[in-house]
Design a protein around this motif. Structure first.
Motif, PDB file in Angstrom:
ATOM      1  N   THR A 315       0.845  -1.089  -0.019  1.00 56.95           N
ATOM      2  CA  THR A 315      -0.126   0.073   0.025  1.00 56.95           C
ATOM      3  C   THR A 315       0.735   1.348   0.262  1.00 56.95           C
ATOM      4  OG1 THR A 315      -1.879  -1.255   1.191  1.00 56.95           O
ATOM      5  CG2 THR A 315      -1.896   1.068   1.197  1.00 56.95           C
ATOM      6  N   LEU A 316       1.962   1.125   0.705  1.00 58.43           N
ATOM      7  CA  LEU A 316       2.811   2.321   0.743  1.00 58.43           C
ATOM      8  C   LEU A 316       3.634   2.530  -0.351  1.00 58.43           C
ATOM      9  CD1 LEU A 316       3.987   2.073   4.537  1.00 58.43           C
ATOM     10  CD2 LEU A 316       2.613   3.583   3.728  1.00 58.43           C
ATOM     11  N   ALA A 317       3.869   1.450  -1.082  1.00 55.95           N
ATOM     12  CA  ALA A 317       4.556   1.289  -2.399  1.00 55.95           C
ATOM     13  C   ALA A 317       3.783   1.823  -3.490  1.00 55.95           C
ATOM     14  CB  ALA A 317       5.281   0.158  -2.667  1.00 55.95           C
ATOM     15  N   LEU A 318       2.401   1.847  -3.459  1.00 59.64           N
ATOM     16  CA  LEU A 318       1.748   2.474  -4.310  1.00 59.64           C
ATOM     17  C   LEU A 318       0.993   3.620  -4.134  1.00 59.64           C
ATOM     18  CD1 LEU A 318      -0.252  -1.040  -4.797  1.00 59.64           C
ATOM     19  CD2 LEU A 318       1.349  -0.193  -6.392  1.00 59.64           C
ATOM     20  N   THR A 319       1.193   4.209  -2.831  1.00 58.88           N
ATOM     21  CA  THR A 319       0.685   5.527  -2.771  1.00 58.88           C
ATOM     22  C   THR A 319       1.836   6.374  -2.273  1.00 58.88           C
ATOM     23  OG1 THR A 319       0.342   4.767  -0.285  1.00 58.88           O
ATOM     24  CG2 THR A 319      -1.534   4.614  -1.745  1.00 58.88           C
ATOM     25  N   VAL A 320       2.567   6.418  -0.981  1.00 57.23           N
ATOM     26  CA  VAL A 320       3.487   7.362  -0.814  1.00 57.23           C
ATOM     27  C   VAL A 320       4.647   7.281  -1.685  1.00 57.23           C
ATOM     28  CG1 VAL A 320       5.330   7.680   1.125  1.00 57.23           C
ATOM     29  CG2 VAL A 320       2.907   6.748   1.728  1.00 57.23           C
ATOM     30  N   LEU A 321       5.247   6.004  -2.357  1.00 55.30           N
ATOM     31  CA  LEU A 321       6.526   6.382  -3.099  1.00 55.30           C
ATOM     32  C   LEU A 321       5.940   6.798  -4.451  1.00 55.30           C
ATOM     33  CD1 LEU A 321       9.422   5.319  -3.502  1.00 55.30           C
ATOM     34  CD2 LEU A 321       8.518   3.302  -4.321  1.00 55.30           C
ATOM     35  N   PRO A 322       5.072   6.600  -5.065  1.00 57.52           N
ATOM     36  CA  PRO A 322       4.680   7.524  -6.342  1.00 57.52           C
ATOM     37  C   PRO A 322       4.625   8.819  -5.981  1.00 57.52           C
ATOM     38  CG  PRO A 322       3.163   5.421  -6.123  1.00 57.52           C
ATOM     39  CD  PRO A 322       4.014   5.521  -4.866  1.00 57.52           C
ATOM     40  N   ALA A 323       3.648   9.351  -4.890  1.00 58.13           N
ATOM     41  CA  ALA A 323       3.887  10.490  -4.623  1.00 58.13           C
ATOM     42  C   ALA A 323       5.333  11.215  -4.371  1.00 58.13           C
ATOM     43  CB  ALA A 323       3.063  10.645  -3.231  1.00 58.13           C
TER      44      ALA A 323
END
Length: 713
Positions: A315-323
């Protein structure tokens, strides 16, 4: 869905990062004390006879069946008045401690087995009221503090051992983190080619750990979790965050090289690497969550914690990292020496002449030889696994500096053998009754019985027989004695508890639940890989390759921890067996991680094949695009979780080394040699599926479009 997510993150990247920072602060504040809410190891099945007999005794007697504290008193000579006075003082102090139901000393019982062979020391037993394991741990910690300054008293026993294990786990966790993070950063700098990009995996890993600690703090309010889950969460969260960062950043750079650092590159990254991360995290979560089938606290806690860590990392890789990538843009390559910048730019462009491309072509020239040789190596490494032996964790897992370990070793070496680890036979007849006496006589005639203590009353209708075996706890002879006593038929209740009975029940419980775990792990792998590839051959082949690599890993663990190789280097003392829960735990974790790397490789092979490349060329392109990344991910993951090899708890060492071996074997022998050779041998048959399943895949399967990946002319 992923395209819409990419557009949202590109438009609101800074806001997403602000929410992530605030969420991390809240999660950290609430989740920081999660260790205090968790229980000890926990390897019992409530449905087994040893647990039921223990519960029956405790309910009848109002105290626990085992001594929670064994206070070893070194008095010089137990026959003196001074020794008697000192032991009486220790016993009185224990009686004043909270939740202590009864205290027994040599001077109360006059039992000669409570005196050491040289007469210099004796011990005092303290029995607690029926308490939860967590409450026992807290009470034992208070007693440790009370006796901390009394150098002639050394505390041991099950409750003290559990409290010391919890403390040791906390120290080991902090030490592993301090050791792993610098190495992870340096390796990240090498693999990501820039200082700024190298900070992303530790940052994402830290967020994943904090978020999972927060989740476990919430879950622990409803489910009794083991403190050992924290070790696993730290390694798993950090390792998966590194894996997903590598795949996301490398794909983003690749897309940016052709379309620039913008919305299009981010969208393509989420549609390809992002979707593969979803499949990967589901595979790992399903494999690890299968451990929740087991009733043992250690295993189901690992299953819950591991699944939560995998899903939150994704979830973090798909939200925070792209941001972060949106906000950074081209600055993701900042703060890098020119040589590393050139290497990063070169790796971002499609290449048909790199090392991994050439290696795959070399392997595919002799596919049968390479496949047979690789399989033979894995089979040879797995042969020691056929001789595996099991043991249940006890105070012996603690380091020599722990008082519970010192007491355990002293009782074994200086006191009459096996008297503090008897078979505890709970009977539904009063102490002193003809039934109790007849049963004691019958048991005394069985092979491997050393002595039987007089029956102890447990309320008006029950009693307890302590049966000392000739050999030590958990040995083959003692296990057979448990089964012989259980085979005795009486008109009243007879149940056997104690360390050996608990171990017998543990093995039976693990064996009974293992088929369901295998079905879940293998079934989830087959379904997820089918939905991703549209093939029934590739999932079956992945299961077989995973089995080979995991058998090799377990064979190496037997050589190290059972046979005692590398004891000096790894700072442990072999007990001639592996903890019974570890192979099952490592199977689930290793299977999920092996499939994880397979998902990333197969997704790129399928992408190349869908874009028009031939079967052989698609394999070569897929390996070239993922070989370096998978290798880097495996090395970083091995560092993250392998840091637990520094633990002072021997089965935490097994956990760290086993998981590290699983990913390294899979990323090297399996992905670099077995996969390309077997795919070359099978050719187009790799992608076969029956027509009904093909229609199912056409409707629900994974799609990864994009520009064609053309074979070199």
């Amino acid at each position: 869905m992923l395209a819409r997510l990419a557009r949202f993150l590109h438009a609101h990247g800074r806001s997403v990062l602000l929410v992530a920072v605030l969420g991390a602060v809240v999660a950290g504040a609430f989740g920081f004390g999660v260790g205090k809410q968790l229980s000890p190891y926990g390897a019992t099945d409530p449905a087994t006879q040893s647990v039921q007999a223990t519960n029956r005794f405790q309910s009848a007697a109002g105290r626990q069946i085992d001594a929670g504290v064994v206070a070893l008193v070194d008095s010089g000579n137990v026959r003196t008045a001074a020794a008697r006075q000192r032991v009486s003082e220790v016993a009185a102090e224990l009686r004043l401690q909270p939740d202590v139901a009864s205290v027994v000393s040599f001077y109360d019982s006059h039992n000669p087995v409570m005196v050491s062979r040289d007469g210099s020391s004796t011990y005092v037993l303290a029995y607690f009221r029926p308490l939860s394991d967590k409450a026992l741990k807290d009470v034992a910690g208070q007693i440790e503090q009370h006796f901390a300054g009394q150098h002639d008293v050394t505390l041991g026993g099950a409750a003290i051992a559990n409290a010391q294990v919890n403390t040791q786990v906390g120290h080991d966790l902090a030490h592993a983190e301090l050791l792993a993070f610098p190495f992870i950063f340096l390796l990240s700098l090498l693999f990501f080619r820039s200082l700024l990009a190298a900070l992303l995996p530790p940052l994402l890993g830290g967020l994943a750990i904090v978020a999972t600690f927060f989740a476990l703090r919430v879950i622990s309010g409803f489910v009794d979790l083991s403190v050992f889950a924290l070790n696993f969460v730290t390694g798993m969260g950090l390792g998966l965050a590194i894996d997903y960062s590598l795949f996301m950043v490398s794909r983003y750079r690749e897309e940016a090289a052709s379309s620039g650092f913008g919305a299009q590159a981010l969208t393509r990254t989420l549609q390809t690497a992002g979707r593969t991360i979803i499949f990967s995290s589901l595979t790992i979560a399903a494999a690890v969550a299968s451990l929740a089938v087991f009733p043992q606290r250690f295993l189901y806690s690992m299953g819950i914690a591991g699944a939560v860590a995998a899903l939150l990392s994704a979830t973090l890789a798909l939200t925070v990292l792209p941001a972060l990538l949106t906000v950074l843009g081209p600055r993701v390559n900042a703060f890098a020496p020119k040589r590393l910048q050139r290497a990063a730019e070169r790796e971002a462009r499609p290449d048909h002449h790199g090392f991994w491309y050439r290696l795959s072509r070399l392997v595919m020239r002799r596919p049968a030889l390479i496949a047979a040789s690789s399989a033979a190596v894995l089979i040879a490494l797995g042969i020691p696994f056929t001789g595996i032996k099991f043991i249940q964790a006890s105070a012996s897992v603690l380091p020599m500096s722990a008082s519970a370990r010192q007491v355990n070793d002293t009782l074994k070496s200086q006191f009459p053998p096996n008297t503090t680890s008897p078979l505890e036979v709970v009977i539904g007849a009063p102490a002193g009754s003809p039934q109790a006496k007849a049963l004691a006589t019958r048991i005394s005639r069985l092979p491997d019985v050393s002595a039987i203590a007089p029956a102890q009353p447990a309320g008006p209708e029950n009693s307890l027989l302590a049966v000392a075996p000739i050999q030590g706890p958990q040995t083959g002879a003692s296990q057979r004695l448990v089964k012989r006593v259980r085979a005795i038929e009486e008109p009243f209740y007879v149940g056997v508890a104690g360390e050996t009975a608990s171990f017998v029940d543990l093995e039976h419980s693990l064996a009974a639940h293992l088929p369901a775990v295998l079905a879940i792990v293998i079934g989830a792998t087959l379904v997820i890989l089918f939905l991703m590839t549209g093939s029934v051959i590739l999932p079956i082949k992945a299961v077989l390759m995973n089995a080979l690599s995991l058998s090799a890993m377990l064979g190496i663990l037997v050589l190290i921890f059972q046979d005692g190789n590398l004891q000096g280097l790894l700072s442990f003392r072999s007990e001639g067996a592996l903890d019974a829960t570890q192979p099952i735990f490592l199977f689930a974790v290793g299977f999920g991680l092996a499939t994880d790397y397979g998902v990333f490789l197969l997704s790129r092979i399928k992408e190349a094949r869908d874009a028009g490349a031939s079967d052989s060329e698609a394999v070569a392109i897929g390996l070239e695009r993922t070989g370096r990344i998978v290798t880097a991910a495996a090395l970083l993951f091995a560092v993250a979780i392998g840091a637990f090899a520094t633990s002072q708890i021997v089965f935490i060492k097994e956990l760290g080394i086993g998981a590290a071996l699983a990913v390294l074997i899979d990323a090297s022998i399996v992905r670099a040699l077995l996969v390309p050779s077997l795919m070359e041998l099978l050719g187009s048959r790799n992608w076969w599926a029956p027509r009904p399943l093909r229609r199912l895949h056409d409707r629900f399967g994974l799609r990864e479009g994009g520009p064609p990946v053309m074979a070199p002319s």
